[in-house]
Design a protein around this motif. Structure first.
Motif, mmCIF file in Angstrom:
data_model
loop_
_atom_site.group_PDB
_atom_site.id
_atom_site.type_symbol
_atom_site.label_atom_id
_atom_site.label_comp_id
_atom_site.label_asym_id
_atom_site.label_seq_id
_atom_site.Cartn_x
_atom_site.Cartn_y
_atom_site.Cartn_z
ATOM 1 N N THR A 142 -8.596 -2.676 -0.722
ATOM 2 C CA THR A 142 -8.088 -3.742 -2.007
ATOM 3 C C THR A 142 -7.304 -4.906 -1.320
ATOM 4 N N GLY A 150 -12.024 3.061 -5.315
ATOM 5 C CA GLY A 150 -12.576 3.507 -4.012
ATOM 6 C C GLY A 150 -13.135 4.712 -4.090
ATOM 7 N N ASN A 169 -16.254 0.665 -2.706
ATOM 8 C CA ASN A 169 -15.239 0.061 -3.405
ATOM 9 C C ASN A 169 -16.060 -1.025 -4.431
ATOM 10 N N GLN A 192 -15.900 3.879 2.635
ATOM 11 C CA GLN A 192 -15.125 3.925 1.234
ATOM 12 C C GLN A 192 -15.942 2.804 0.301
ATOM 13 N N GLU A 234 -7.906 0.906 3.664
ATOM 14 C CA GLU A 234 -8.553 0.559 2.447
ATOM 15 C C GLU A 234 -8.944 -0.747 2.559
ATOM 16 N N ARG A 281 -8.111 -1.317 8.994
ATOM 17 C CA ARG A 281 -7.762 -1.160 7.645
ATOM 18 C C ARG A 281 -7.830 0.080 7.219
ATOM 19 N N ARG A 287 -7.798 6.093 8.596
ATOM 20 C CA ARG A 287 -6.352 6.584 8.513
ATOM 21 C C ARG A 287 -6.391 7.939 9.353
ATOM 22 N N CYS A 296 -13.309 2.490 6.856
ATOM 23 C CA CYS A 296 -11.736 2.628 6.808
ATOM 24 C C CYS A 296 -11.112 3.661 7.762
ATOM 25 N N SER A 323 0.775 -1.277 0.140
ATOM 26 C CA SER A 323 0.077 -0.151 0.040
ATOM 27 C C SER A 323 0.815 1.380 -0.034
#
Ligand code: HAM
Length: 431
Positions: free
Chosen positions: A83, A316, A126, A124, A81, A79, A110, A108, A56
């Protein structure tokens, strides 16, 4: 000292009105996916850190992640993201019918600086296809993205799907004189182009090009190209198969007619795993300056889990980012925010008829009618005000006389008319 009423910075909480808007957005996204034959899946929120550390990229994992050691002494991550989890799920399936077309709307995490369109806990959306190496797969996911924008009634003038290719850019940068060992830094600098002033960016790029002015000037010329038939670009890329692929993809897009899709060599994407076509959805106005959606082709993620080589392509899309965009352009239907939580309010005249009111509520609910029964025990007038505050159009009053006769008055708060009838008649009238 009293506890704070605020959640942690950037964490998501939704009051019912905000939740309704979010639900409208996620349901519309799901509908567009289902219309194109995509199926829904989900994965774990907590994952092994190694899953993301592999591909990532340092920015996401090293600087923006929520990671910790769990009680079993495992290095784990919330997580950031979806993918890599998707790649693992596909790699683990023995007899999966390829290609798979899956979508998901995970939460998600961050650790970013909270700002407009960027928070620390976010939904998000996806959508990915795994198991097709054809450009038709890129075309299909961009078509779904376009379909999503159409389903929100967004005219193509207010957004742009900028696209390019990592393979093409790798080749083009090398032809511009970027040495292989500087390529990652130059990609990272290009990805930051819209996030800082032009002067700051020029400095960053120059540093990434090992302070070679001539090379940096070539790279600036490359990311400023606006057309695939640009003479300088065509000369630069003579004999390049990566360039031929980009030209072929452009023809596919033109063949379908996607007015918002624009070739943009400056779109390279910040995540390390992309290998082919990449794209980003941007607001063309000034209010939302971060990408609403990003995606592309990744050839080598599934291969991390064994020797299966399965290529994927997808995107995403930030639900909050998209919602802010829709709000900017007045594209959230007014009814979504104002929607009443029930079709009818049952006003209870006195404590001795509460169980009769409960029976009536249960009967009407069994008929598929949304019923809010009073639980305040306040005077009838206040109960009517409560119904009106919620925007509920009808109030049925339950008092001892009504219970004895099994006939109830139902007032239409919009026009003041009154209907009187048995529970069955009320149900029929409401339907
Ligand atoms: P990404 O570009 O990191 O790609 O994120 C995609 C979208 O998620 C962004 O364009 C943005 O709308 C939303 N997003 C990202 N970070 C935040 C945040 N902190 N707050 C709110 N929204 C955010 C990926 O994550 C890839 N895994 C996408 C993908 C799927 N590629 C192929 N398949």
């Amino acid at each position: 000292m009293a506890l704070s009423t605020k959640p942690l910075s950037g964490m998501r909480q939704r009051l019912p009105q905000e939740f309704r808007v979010e639900k409208y957005v996620t349901e519309t996204l799901s509908l567009s996916s289902v219309l194109a034959g995509f199926e829904e899946y989900d994965g774990p929120v907590i994952e092994p850190l190694a899953l993301f550390a592999a591909k990532s990229g340092d920015e996401l994992v090293g600087r923006q992640s929520y990671c910790f050691t769990d009680r079993g002494k495992r290095e784990v991550i919330l997580r950031p993201e979806m993918t890599p989890s998707l790649a693992r799920m596909v790699a683990a399936q023995g007899e999966l019918q390829l290609p798979v077309r899956w979508f998901s709307t995970p939460l998600c995490y961050r650790y970013e600086r909270p700002q407009r369109g960027r928070v620390r806990e976010f939904l998000q959306f996806n959508l990915d296809i795994l198991g097709s190496e054809k450009l038709a797969a890129e075309l299909e996911v961009i078509l779904v993205l376009q379909g999503i924008m159409v389903s929100f009634k967004a005219p193509s003038s207010i957004y742009r799907i900028g696209w390019s290719s990592r393979r093409f850019m790798t080749d083009a940068l090398s032809r511009c004189g970027v040495k292989e060992e500087h390529s990652a830094a130059v990609f990272s600098a290009i990805d930051k182009r819209d996030k800082m002033s032009a002067e700051k960016w020029a400095d960053l790029l120059l540093g990434a090009c090992d302070n070679d002015n001539g090379v940096a000037t070539q790279v600036i010329a490359l990311v400023s190209v606006q057309s695939l038939s640009d003479n300088w670009l065509v000369d630069l890329m003579s004999g390049s198969s990566a360039f031929e692929e980009v030209v072929e993809f452009n023809q596919l897009l033109e063949g379908v007619g996607i007015p918002s899709a624009v070739f943009s060599p400056g779109v390279v994407r910040g995540l390390d795993y992309y290998t082919g076509i990449v794209f980003e959805l941007m607001d063309t106005g000034g209010s939302n300056n971060r990408s609403l959606c990003g995606g592309g082709r990744y050839d080598n993620l599934v291969g991390l889990f064994g020797n299966k080589k399965i290529s994927g392509v997808g995107f995403g899309l930030g639900v909050l980012t998209l919602t802010l965009f829709l709000e900017t352009y007045g594209l959230i239907p007014p009814g979504v925010k104002k929607a009443a939580p029930a079709d009818v309010y049952i006003a209870v005249a006195s404590a001795d008829v509460v169980s009769s009111a409960g029976r009536l509520a249960t009967f009407l609910r069994s008929q598929g009618i949304r019923v809010m029964m009073d639980v305040s025990g306040k005077k009838l007038g206040k109960q009517f005000n409560e119904a009106s505050r919620y925007g509920i159009a009808f109030v049925v009053t339950v008092g001892s006389e009504e219970v004895a006769s099994n006939r109830y008055k139902m007032k239409n708060l919009t026009d003041g008319t009154v209907f009187t009838g048995s529970p069955e008649e009320i149900s029929r009238e409401l339907k």
